[in-house]
Design a protein around this motif. Structure first.
Motif, PDB file in Angstrom:
ATOM      1  N   GLY A  34       0.789  -1.225   0.000  1.00 17.44           N
ATOM      2  CA  GLY A  34       0.000   0.000   0.000  1.00 17.44           C
ATOM      3  C   GLY A  34       0.823   1.277   0.000  1.00 17.44           C
ATOM      4  O   GLY A  34       2.049   1.268   0.137  1.00 17.44           O
ATOM      5  N   GLN A  35       0.115   2.389  -0.127  1.00 20.97           N
ATOM      6  CA  GLN A  35       0.726   3.716  -0.203  1.00 20.97           C
ATOM      7  C   GLN A  35       1.531   4.026   1.057  1.00 20.97           C
ATOM      8  O   GLN A  35       1.051   3.881   2.176  1.00 20.97           O
ATOM      9  N   ASN A  36       2.777   4.445   0.858  1.00 21.56           N
ATOM     10  CA  ASN A  36       3.703   4.821   1.939  1.00 21.56           C
ATOM     11  C   ASN A  36       3.876   3.720   2.988  1.00 21.56           C
ATOM     12  O   ASN A  36       4.138   4.014   4.155  1.00 21.56           O
ATOM     13  N   ALA A  37       3.751   2.464   2.582  1.00 18.39           N
ATOM     14  CA  ALA A  37       3.828   1.352   3.523  1.00 18.39           C
ATOM     15  C   ALA A  37       5.254   1.012   3.955  1.00 18.39           C
ATOM     16  O   ALA A  37       5.464   0.492   5.040  1.00 18.39           O
ATOM     17  N   ILE A  38       6.217   1.324   3.121  1.00 17.86           N
ATOM     18  CA  ILE A  38       7.608   0.953   3.405  1.00 17.86           C
ATOM     19  C   ILE A  38       8.281   2.075   4.195  1.00 17.86           C
ATOM     20  O   ILE A  38       8.171   3.249   3.832  1.00 17.86           O
ATOM     21  N   PRO A  39       9.000   1.727   5.295  1.00 23.36           N
ATOM     22  CA  PRO A  39       9.640   2.771   6.093  1.00 23.36           C
ATOM     23  C   PRO A  39      10.692   3.544   5.299  1.00 23.36           C
ATOM     24  O   PRO A  39      11.434   2.965   4.501  1.00 23.36           O
ATOM     25  N   LYS A  40      10.742   4.834   5.492  1.00 21.81           N
ATOM     26  CA  LYS A  40      11.621   5.729   4.728  1.00 21.81           C
ATOM     27  C   LYS A  40      13.101   5.368   4.844  1.00 21.81           C
ATOM     28  O   LYS A  40      13.869   5.587   3.928  1.00 21.81           O
ATOM     29  N   GLY A  41      13.525   4.805   5.974  1.00 23.39           N
ATOM     30  CA  GLY A  41      14.932   4.475   6.188  1.00 23.39           C
ATOM     31  C   GLY A  41      15.348   3.100   5.696  1.00 23.39           C
ATOM     32  O   GLY A  41      16.493   2.693   5.869  1.00 23.39           O
ATOM     33  N   SER A  50       4.326 -13.524  -3.631  1.00 26.81           N
ATOM     34  CA  SER A  50       2.894 -13.362  -3.356  1.00 26.81           C
ATOM     35  C   SER A  50       2.391 -11.978  -3.765  1.00 26.81           C
ATOM     36  O   SER A  50       1.197 -11.786  -3.999  1.00 26.81           O
ATOM     37  N   VAL A  51       3.309 -11.012  -3.884  1.00 29.98           N
ATOM     38  CA  VAL A  51       2.925  -9.633  -4.204  1.00 29.98           C
ATOM     39  C   VAL A  51       2.588  -9.515  -5.689  1.00 29.98           C
ATOM     40  O   VAL A  51       3.375  -9.925  -6.541  1.00 29.98           O
ATOM     41  N   ILE A  52       1.400  -8.955  -5.983  1.00 33.35           N
ATOM     42  CA  ILE A  52       0.978  -8.762  -7.368  1.00 33.35           C
ATOM     43  C   ILE A  52       0.942  -7.283  -7.764  1.00 33.35           C
ATOM     44  O   ILE A  52       0.897  -6.958  -8.941  1.00 33.35           O
ATOM     45  N   GLU A  53       0.960  -6.400  -6.749  1.00 32.82           N
ATOM     46  CA  GLU A  53       0.886  -4.969  -7.055  1.00 32.82           C
ATOM     47  C   GLU A  53       1.697  -4.150  -6.051  1.00 32.82           C
ATOM     48  O   GLU A  53       1.640  -4.391  -4.848  1.00 32.82           O
ATOM     49  N   ILE A  54       2.422  -3.177  -6.583  1.00 37.25           N
ATOM     50  CA  ILE A  54       3.098  -2.188  -5.754  1.00 37.25           C
ATOM     51  C   ILE A  54       2.273  -0.921  -5.903  1.00 37.25           C
ATOM     52  O   ILE A  54       2.187  -0.347  -6.983  1.00 37.25           O
ATOM     53  N   GLY A  55       1.623  -0.525  -4.834  1.00 34.87           N
ATOM     54  CA  GLY A  55       0.684   0.590  -4.871  1.00 34.87           C
ATOM     55  C   GLY A  55       1.323   1.946  -5.088  1.00 34.87           C
ATOM     56  O   GLY A  55       2.537   2.127  -4.955  1.00 34.87           O
ATOM     57  N   GLU A  56       0.486   2.895  -5.394  1.00 31.22           N
ATOM     58  CA  GLU A  56       0.895   4.278  -5.611  1.00 31.22           C
ATOM     59  C   GLU A  56       1.671   4.791  -4.401  1.00 31.22           C
ATOM     60  O   GLU A  56       1.206   4.705  -3.270  1.00 31.22           O
ATOM     61  N   GLY A  57       2.883   5.282  -4.629  1.00 32.80           N
ATOM     62  CA  GLY A  57       3.690   5.867  -3.563  1.00 32.80           C
ATOM     63  C   GLY A  57       4.184   4.891  -2.509  1.00 32.80           C
ATOM     64  O   GLY A  57       4.630   5.314  -1.446  1.00 32.80           O
ATOM     65  N   ALA A  58       4.153   3.584  -2.772  1.00 33.59           N
ATOM     66  CA  ALA A  58       4.507   2.581  -1.771  1.00 33.59           C
ATOM     67  C   ALA A  58       5.905   2.767  -1.182  1.00 33.59           C
ATOM     68  O   ALA A  58       6.114   2.628   0.017  1.00 33.59           O
ATOM     69  N   GLU A  72       8.453 -11.574 -10.662  1.00 31.47           N
ATOM     70  CA  GLU A  72       7.599 -11.824 -11.822  1.00 31.47           C
ATOM     71  C   GLU A  72       6.114 -11.755 -11.480  1.00 31.47           C
ATOM     72  O   GLU A  72       5.284 -11.434 -12.325  1.00 31.47           O
ATOM     73  N   SER A  73       5.760 -12.017 -10.244  1.00 35.77           N
ATOM     74  CA  SER A  73       4.353 -11.999  -9.820  1.00 35.77           C
ATOM     75  C   SER A  73       3.730 -10.603  -9.883  1.00 35.77           C
ATOM     76  O   SER A  73       2.512 -10.462  -9.993  1.00 35.77           O
ATOM     77  N   VAL A  74       4.555  -9.563  -9.821  1.00 33.27           N
ATOM     78  CA  VAL A  74       4.044  -8.186  -9.823  1.00 33.27           C
ATOM     79  C   VAL A  74       3.593  -7.811 -11.235  1.00 33.27           C
ATOM     80  O   VAL A  74       4.370  -7.873 -12.188  1.00 33.27           O
ATOM     81  N   THR A  75       2.317  -7.408 -11.346  1.00 34.49           N
ATOM     82  CA  THR A  75       1.752  -7.034 -12.647  1.00 34.49           C
ATOM     83  C   THR A  75       1.520  -5.531 -12.767  1.00 34.49           C
ATOM     84  O   THR A  75       1.260  -5.034 -13.855  1.00 34.49           O
ATOM     85  N   LYS A  76       1.621  -4.816 -11.636  1.00 39.68           N
ATOM     86  CA  LYS A  76       1.391  -3.377 -11.672  1.00 39.68           C
ATOM     87  C   LYS A  76       2.292  -2.660 -10.666  1.00 39.68           C
ATOM     88  O   LYS A  76       2.392  -3.050  -9.509  1.00 39.68           O
ATOM     89  N   ILE A  77       2.932  -1.600 -11.154  1.00 40.12           N
ATOM     90  CA  ILE A  77       3.721  -0.703 -10.309  1.00 40.12           C
ATOM     91  C   ILE A  77       3.014   0.645 -10.393  1.00 40.12           C
ATOM     92  O   ILE A  77       2.935   1.243 -11.461  1.00 40.12           O
ATOM     93  N   GLY A  78       2.485   1.101  -9.282  1.00 36.98           N
ATOM     94  CA  GLY A  78       1.670   2.309  -9.257  1.00 36.98           C
ATOM     95  C   GLY A  78       2.430   3.599  -9.495  1.00 36.98           C
ATOM     96  O   GLY A  78       3.663   3.653  -9.427  1.00 36.98           O
ATOM     97  N   SER A  79       1.688   4.646  -9.765  1.00 37.60           N
ATOM     98  CA  SER A  79       2.245   5.982  -9.981  1.00 37.60           C
ATOM     99  C   SER A  79       3.070   6.412  -8.774  1.00 37.60           C
ATOM    100  O   SER A  79       2.687   6.182  -7.636  1.00 37.60           O
ATOM    101  N   ARG A  80       4.212   7.008  -9.056  1.00 33.26           N
ATOM    102  CA  ARG A  80       5.112   7.571  -8.040  1.00 33.26           C
ATOM    103  C   ARG A  80       5.499   6.557  -6.961  1.00 33.26           C
ATOM    104  O   ARG A  80       5.875   6.931  -5.859  1.00 33.26           O
TER     105      ARG A  80
END
Length: 124
Positions: A34-41, A50-58, A72-80
């Motif tokens: 999800g959006q901003n889910a990954i810690p900045k550091g 298992s991940v199929i999508e990297i959300g917007e701003g993740a 290979e499982s990822v089918t979408k990389i969101g904006s920004r």
């Protein structure tokens, strides 16, 4: 929903990583980051199949992240999704048919200077 390590996952969506871990291994139960889910550091992030999508701003603003392998499982990389990842210099995208959103890698200064901006496994 939330576990002892401060990871918030709801219905397969990683919503928040509450700790300031430098190494992040996303659990196999996650389907969408999800959006901003990954810690900045975060310096290293391991994305499971298992991940199929990297959300917007993740990964937005993950200034220490240098390399990322998108399975290979990822089918979408969101904006920004990786915008402002100043140290990012290597991206491997294993799915040649992935949909990449607008400005997904904007303001990734070191990536823009690297040879072969984005590597797509078995395509180039």
């Amino acid at each position: 929903m939330s576990n002892a390590h401060g990871v918030v996952i709801k219905n397969g969506v990683l919503l928040e990583w509450k700790t300031c871990d430098r190494y992040v291994r996303i659990p196999d139960t996650v389907k969408i980051i999800g959006q901003n889910a990954i810690p900045k550091g975060a310096e290293t992030v391991e994305i499971p199949n298992s991940v199929i999508e990297i959300g917007e701003g993740a990964f937005c603003g993950c200034y220490n992240l240098e390399r990322i392998v998108i399975p290979e499982s990822v089918t979408k990389i969101g904006s920004r999704s990786f915008s402002g990842c100043e140290s990012l210099c290597s991206v491997v995208i294993e799915n040649g048919d992935v949909e990449i959103g607008e400005s997904a890698f904007v303001d990734c200064e070191k990536l823009a200077d690297a040879n072969g901006f984005v590597i797509v496994k078995d395509i180039l």
